[in-house]
Design a protein around this motif. Structure first.
Motif, mmCIF file in Angstrom:
data_model
loop_
_atom_site.group_PDB
_atom_site.id
_atom_site.type_symbol
_atom_site.label_atom_id
_atom_site.label_comp_id
_atom_site.label_asym_id
_atom_site.label_seq_id
_atom_site.Cartn_x
_atom_site.Cartn_y
_atom_site.Cartn_z
ATOM 1 N N GLY A 1 0.800 -1.210 0.000
ATOM 2 C CA GLY A 1 0.000 0.000 0.000
ATOM 3 C C GLY A 1 0.833 1.261 0.000
ATOM 4 O O GLY A 1 0.315 2.353 -0.278
ATOM 5 N N LEU A 2 2.117 1.146 0.316
ATOM 6 C CA LEU A 2 3.030 2.281 0.259
ATOM 7 C C LEU A 2 3.674 2.360 -1.122
ATOM 8 O O LEU A 2 3.818 1.336 -1.806
ATOM 9 N N PRO A 3 4.100 3.548 -1.559
ATOM 10 C CA PRO A 3 4.650 3.691 -2.908
ATOM 11 C C PRO A 3 6.084 3.226 -3.041
ATOM 12 O O PRO A 3 6.630 3.215 -4.146
ATOM 13 N N TRP B 1 2.834 6.779 11.235
ATOM 14 C CA TRP B 1 3.185 7.631 10.095
ATOM 15 C C TRP B 1 4.578 7.261 9.597
ATOM 16 O O TRP B 1 5.465 6.916 10.386
ATOM 17 N N THR B 2 4.779 7.347 8.299
ATOM 18 C CA THR B 2 6.104 7.197 7.724
ATOM 19 C C THR B 2 6.200 8.094 6.494
ATOM 20 O O THR B 2 5.197 8.657 6.044
ATOM 21 N N LEU B 3 7.407 8.242 5.984
ATOM 22 C CA LEU B 3 7.633 9.142 4.858
ATOM 23 C C LEU B 3 8.465 8.418 3.815
ATOM 24 O O LEU B 3 9.688 8.461 3.833
ATOM 25 N N PRO B 4 7.796 7.716 2.873
ATOM 26 C CA PRO B 4 8.530 6.930 1.875
ATOM 27 C C PRO B 4 9.347 7.817 0.944
ATOM 28 O O PRO B 4 8.956 8.931 0.596
ATOM 29 N N LEU B 5 10.491 7.289 0.536
ATOM 30 C CA LEU B 5 11.332 7.909 -0.490
ATOM 31 C C LEU B 5 11.429 6.945 -1.664
ATOM 32 O O LEU B 5 11.115 5.762 -1.542
ATOM 33 N N ASP B 6 11.912 7.434 -2.797
ATOM 34 C CA ASP B 6 11.755 6.652 -4.019
ATOM 35 C C ASP B 6 12.725 5.490 -4.139
ATOM 36 O O ASP B 6 12.553 4.637 -4.996
ATOM 37 N N PRO C 1 8.542 10.052 -3.887
ATOM 38 C CA PRO C 1 8.151 9.548 -5.201
ATOM 39 C C PRO C 1 7.443 10.620 -6.026
ATOM 40 O O PRO C 1 6.610 11.382 -5.514
ATOM 41 N N ASP C 2 7.817 10.700 -7.298
ATOM 42 C CA ASP C 2 7.284 11.698 -8.230
ATOM 43 C C ASP C 2 7.612 13.124 -7.808
ATOM 44 O O ASP C 2 6.977 14.091 -8.275
ATOM 45 N N ALA C 3 8.590 13.285 -6.921
ATOM 46 C CA ALA C 3 9.003 14.600 -6.430
ATOM 47 C C ALA C 3 7.838 15.382 -5.837
ATOM 48 O O ALA C 3 7.780 16.610 -5.921
#
Length: 386
Positions: A267-269, A287-292, A301-303
């Motif tokens: 479910g995360l990118p 909460w988390t903060l995904p990076l690409d 992701p996608d800036a």
């Protein structure tokens, strides 16, 4: 300086900063830099006494822990290891005089170069080092001893460094039991003690070893264990030992204190990110903060920036974007750069390597930039003196 109410504690590559919002969490004011411009990897505070501790260092300064007992007005430094400046000062009297160097013997000589993490619980202050070891202080950070039980763990000789080196970056205490502690090491994984640090158990087991079969990333799960490059870890509120971690390869949940881990990344990118945050009262809200990706730039992701929230323990995820930059956003949020308060609704805060601090006072629904143009932000914590 810390003036009561909410103060955001910010560690940067050029010292520590304090961002004060008072009881209303508004009208944010920035003070600093403190700690003579040292790189500060982590900063924590005691809400009862108001004491602050900031830790860091590097090849030049050596490692040390700064302490303030007056809300950041004045600071004292406990130097722990030597740096290059000591070598210079030994051979250059003029330079020694310029930096007021006295040649004092330092307690850990040159055995580590930095403090990477701090933890304060039950009257003990803990510090994690690079290379990985755990220190403890029972006098508020004046003097320190190494926790030999961890350093002597049978697996210690096989610990491998992550990209930033072999760092002990996460310290998690049990609020009810002073003998229970979890730590995270990149890239050796999760360790736990239940006897105050004498014996440690390595806890990286997958709950379902079938999850190992389809990954080819070097940090991915394999051999029945999750990837050992844990990035950040936090204990959920409540009596059980519910833990969450953001790993180099995925987000994970353990209902038994790290003895078994479930993959909750779906479910995360992205499988990659650094921080994880748990709600102060609801163990299923995170909460988390995904990076690409680790080799794709390490930006959103996608800036387009988004904090992702789950209200059901990671079974499903929602992206939260209001107030965050949605075009040409290339910042990174590092492992210790997301924090929260325990107000209702809970406040969530994060800092970026581009020097901004964002705050949400509605549990992530909307965001405001409360500081900008700071140095590279390495850590964010919250001191609440209600």
């Amino acid at each position: 300086m810390a003036t009561g109410g909410i103060t955001i504690l910010v560690g940067t590559t050029k010292g520590a900063f304090l961002i004060s919002g008072g009881d209303s969490r508004a009208g944010w004011t920035v003070s600093g830099p403190f700690c003579e411009g040292w790189p500060i990897n982590h900063i924590v505070g005691d809400p009862v006494t108001g004491a602050l501790w900031a830790a860091g260092g590097g090849d030049w300064h050596g490692a040390g822990v700064w302490r303030s007992l007056d809300g950041g007005g004045t600071w004292e430094l406990a130097r722990l290891t030597r740096g290059t400046m000591d070598d210079w000062a030994e051979n250059d009297p003029d330079f020694a005089a310029m930096i007021n160097w006295n040649g004092e013997a330092l307690p850990f000589t040159d055995t580590f170069s930095q403090i990477w993490s701090l933890g304060h619980a039950h009257g003990t202050l803990y510090a994690g080092t690079k290379p990985a070891s755990l220190l403890a202080s029972t006098d508020g950070g004046i003097s320190w001893e190494k926790v030999e039980g961890l350093s002597n763990h049978p697996s210690a000789g096989s610990w491998n460094p992550g990209a930033a080196g072999l760092v002990l970056h996460t310290i998690v205490a049990d609020p009810a039991d002073p003998k229970k502690l979890w730590i995270g090491i990149s890239a050796a994984g999760v360790f736990a003690t239940e006897d105050g640090g004498n014996a440690w158990e390595r806890r990286n087991r997958l709950s379902n070893s079938d999850n190992c079969g389809h990954h080819d990333h070097p940090a991915a799960p394999r051999d029945g264990e999750i990837g050992h490059c844990v990035h950040n870890m936090m204990r959920a509120p409540g009596a059980g030992d519910l833990l969450y971690q953001q790993n180099h390869h995925g987000v994970w949940r353990s209902v038994d204190g790290g003895r078994n881990w479930d993959d909750i990344t779906e479910g995360l990118p992205s499988t990659f990110g650094f921080p994880i945050r748990v709600h102060p009262r609801d163990p299923d809200t995170i909460w988390t903060l995904p990076l690409d990706g680790d080799s794709q730039g390490r930006y959103p992701p996608d800036a387009a920036a988004a904090v992702w929230r789950s209200r059901d323990g990671g079974a499903s995820w929602q992206d939260l974007r209001q107030g965050l930059p949605q075009q040409s956003c290339f910042f990174t949020v590092l492992r210790q750069a997301m924090a929260g308060d325990a107000r209702d609704p809970a406040g969530i805060y994060f800092g970026t390597n581009s020097g901004s601090v964002f705050a949400s006072l509605d549990e992530g629904e909307s965001w405001d930039e409360i500081a900008r143009h700071l140095p590279t932000i390495l850590a964010v914590e919250v001191l609440d003196q209600a």
